[in-house]
Design a protein around this motif. Structure first.
Motif, mmCIF file in Angstrom:
data_model
loop_
_atom_site.group_PDB
_atom_site.id
_atom_site.type_symbol
_atom_site.label_atom_id
_atom_site.label_comp_id
_atom_site.label_asym_id
_atom_site.label_seq_id
_atom_site.Cartn_x
_atom_site.Cartn_y
_atom_site.Cartn_z
ATOM 1 N N UNK A 92 -17.028 -7.481 12.221
ATOM 2 C CA UNK A 92 -17.360 -7.642 10.806
ATOM 3 C C UNK A 92 -16.439 -6.726 10.003
ATOM 4 N N UNK A 93 -15.957 -7.235 8.890
ATOM 5 C CA UNK A 93 -15.051 -6.456 8.046
ATOM 6 C C UNK A 93 -15.711 -6.088 6.724
ATOM 7 N N UNK A 94 -17.016 -6.030 6.716
ATOM 8 C CA UNK A 94 -17.770 -5.743 5.502
ATOM 9 C C UNK A 94 -17.446 -4.364 4.929
ATOM 10 N N UNK A 95 -16.992 -3.434 5.770
ATOM 11 C CA UNK A 95 -16.665 -2.086 5.301
ATOM 12 C C UNK A 95 -15.273 -1.988 4.686
ATOM 13 N N UNK A 96 -14.457 -3.015 4.859
ATOM 14 C CA UNK A 96 -13.119 -3.018 4.254
ATOM 15 C C UNK A 96 -13.249 -3.340 2.763
ATOM 16 N N UNK A 97 -12.494 -2.635 1.949
ATOM 17 C CA UNK A 97 -12.529 -2.878 0.507
ATOM 18 C C UNK A 97 -11.926 -4.243 0.199
ATOM 19 N N UNK A 98 -12.485 -4.952 -0.790
ATOM 20 C CA UNK A 98 -11.891 -6.220 -1.202
ATOM 21 C C UNK A 98 -10.542 -5.957 -1.885
ATOM 22 N N UNK A 99 -9.677 -6.962 -1.933
ATOM 23 C CA UNK A 99 -8.344 -6.772 -2.520
ATOM 24 C C UNK A 99 -8.347 -6.151 -3.912
ATOM 25 N N UNK A 100 -9.301 -6.500 -4.769
ATOM 26 C CA UNK A 100 -9.284 -5.953 -6.140
ATOM 27 C C UNK A 100 -9.483 -4.436 -6.142
ATOM 28 N N UNK A 101 -10.085 -3.886 -5.096
ATOM 29 C CA UNK A 101 -10.249 -2.438 -4.949
ATOM 30 C C UNK A 101 -9.101 -1.859 -4.125
ATOM 31 N N UNK A 102 -8.764 -2.547 -3.039
ATOM 32 C CA UNK A 102 -7.795 -2.012 -2.083
ATOM 33 C C UNK A 102 -6.351 -2.017 -2.583
ATOM 34 N N UNK A 103 -5.945 -3.057 -3.285
ATOM 35 C CA UNK A 103 -4.536 -3.151 -3.710
ATOM 36 C C UNK A 103 -4.130 -1.990 -4.618
ATOM 37 N N UNK A 104 -4.893 -1.673 -5.672
ATOM 38 C CA UNK A 104 -4.490 -0.528 -6.502
ATOM 39 C C UNK A 104 -4.445 0.785 -5.722
ATOM 40 N N UNK A 105 -5.359 0.968 -4.772
ATOM 41 C CA UNK A 105 -5.350 2.199 -3.968
ATOM 42 C C UNK A 105 -4.161 2.226 -3.011
ATOM 43 N N UNK A 106 -3.825 1.089 -2.436
ATOM 44 C CA UNK A 106 -2.643 0.985 -1.569
ATOM 45 C C UNK A 106 -1.381 1.325 -2.372
ATOM 46 N N UNK A 107 -1.274 0.787 -3.564
ATOM 47 C CA UNK A 107 -0.110 1.065 -4.419
ATOM 48 C C UNK A 107 -0.070 2.529 -4.842
ATOM 49 N N UNK A 108 -1.238 3.105 -5.091
ATOM 50 C CA UNK A 108 -1.310 4.530 -5.431
ATOM 51 C C UNK A 108 -0.882 5.387 -4.242
ATOM 52 N N UNK A 109 -1.239 4.961 -3.032
ATOM 53 C CA UNK A 109 -0.822 5.691 -1.828
ATOM 54 C C UNK A 109 0.693 5.640 -1.669
ATOM 55 N N UNK A 110 1.305 4.519 -1.952
ATOM 56 C CA UNK A 110 2.770 4.408 -1.887
ATOM 57 C C UNK A 110 3.399 5.450 -2.813
ATOM 58 N N UNK A 111 2.919 5.511 -4.047
ATOM 59 C CA UNK A 111 3.442 6.461 -5.037
ATOM 60 C C UNK A 111 3.238 7.903 -4.577
ATOM 61 N N UNK A 112 2.063 8.206 -4.049
ATOM 62 C CA UNK A 112 1.765 9.573 -3.597
ATOM 63 C C UNK A 112 2.643 9.975 -2.425
ATOM 64 N N UNK A 113 2.819 9.078 -1.455
ATOM 65 C CA UNK A 113 3.670 9.401 -0.306
ATOM 66 C C UNK A 113 5.119 9.600 -0.738
ATOM 67 N N UNK A 114 5.601 8.757 -1.646
ATOM 68 C CA UNK A 114 6.974 8.901 -2.140
ATOM 69 C C UNK A 114 7.139 10.224 -2.880
ATOM 70 N N UNK A 115 6.157 10.598 -3.653
ATOM 71 C CA UNK A 115 6.211 11.857 -4.385
ATOM 72 C C UNK A 115 6.210 13.052 -3.435
ATOM 73 N N UNK A 116 5.318 13.038 -2.451
ATOM 74 C CA UNK A 116 5.233 14.151 -1.493
ATOM 75 C C UNK A 116 6.452 14.233 -0.589
ATOM 76 N N UNK A 117 6.995 13.078 -0.220
ATOM 77 C CA UNK A 117 8.141 13.044 0.689
ATOM 78 C C UNK A 117 9.462 13.261 -0.053
ATOM 79 N N UNK A 118 9.466 12.936 -1.339
ATOM 80 C CA UNK A 118 10.669 13.107 -2.136
ATOM 81 C C UNK A 118 11.674 11.987 -1.988
ATOM 82 N N UNK A 119 11.202 10.830 -1.509
ATOM 83 C CA UNK A 119 12.084 9.667 -1.396
ATOM 84 C C UNK A 119 11.254 8.401 -1.254
ATOM 85 N N UNK A 120 11.915 7.264 -1.409
ATOM 86 C CA UNK A 120 11.260 5.967 -1.311
ATOM 87 C C UNK A 120 10.771 5.733 0.120
ATOM 88 N N UNK A 121 9.621 5.070 0.230
ATOM 89 C CA UNK A 121 9.133 4.671 1.551
ATOM 90 C C UNK A 121 9.238 3.156 1.675
#
Length: 150
Positions: A92-121
């Motif tokens: 069951x995948x009931x604990x996985x966030x639906x796309x409307x919640x998950x996509x913005x958080x995934x995109x925010x994680x991309x930005x955070x990792x790029x900022x912390x790493x100092x380069x594009x991922x």
């Protein structure tokens, strides 16, 4: 938020036969987002990932971070990390966030990792049917759950 972090010498993700993202040396990260994840999970997890000391120093000890070795990141969204297998044989995948919640958080994680790493991922594509290949180095695989930080 769950991250499966694999130290790799190379990794790539393909969608419909085309390479979407590819790295040499660094981390392949599989990221699962759940309903109650938020920006504080991203801030904590992104700093933990980029500071994780699992690369060898001059003495062969795992003492260097991704930042220290100027490594790369390939980030892949993976809702199946929140699978529940308690009942029956079909997860069951009931604990996985639906796309409307998950996509913005995934995109925010991309930005955070790029900022912390100092380069594009490099990334996959949220919701796509992806083929991921890697050469695990070590092997080193670490699982971090942002809900287990205290």
């Amino acid at each position: 938020m769950i991250a499966v972090i694999q130290r790799v010498t190379q990794a790539k993700v393909e969608i419909e036969g085309e390479v979407k993202g590819q790295i040499d040396g660094g981390f392949l990260i599989l990221l699962g987002v759940t309903h109650d994840d938020n920006s504080s999970d991203i801030e904590w997890l992104s700093k933990k990932i980029t500071g994780l000391r699992v690369f060898s120093d001059e003495e062969g000890k795992m003492n260097r971070s991704l930042q220290d070795v100027e490594g790369n990141i390939l980030l892949i969204s993976q809702f199946t990390l929140h699978a529940s297998t308690k009942k029956g044989n079909r997860p069951s995948y009931i604990n996985a966030a639906p796309p409307k919640v998950a996509i913005p958080l995934y995109e925010e994680m991309i930005t955070a990792l790029e900022s912390n790493l100092g380069k594009k991922i490099e990334t996959g594509e949220f919701g796509a049917d992806m083929q991921v290949s890697l050469l695990n180095d070590g092997p080193v695989t670490i699982i971090i759950d942002s809900k287990d930080r205290k």
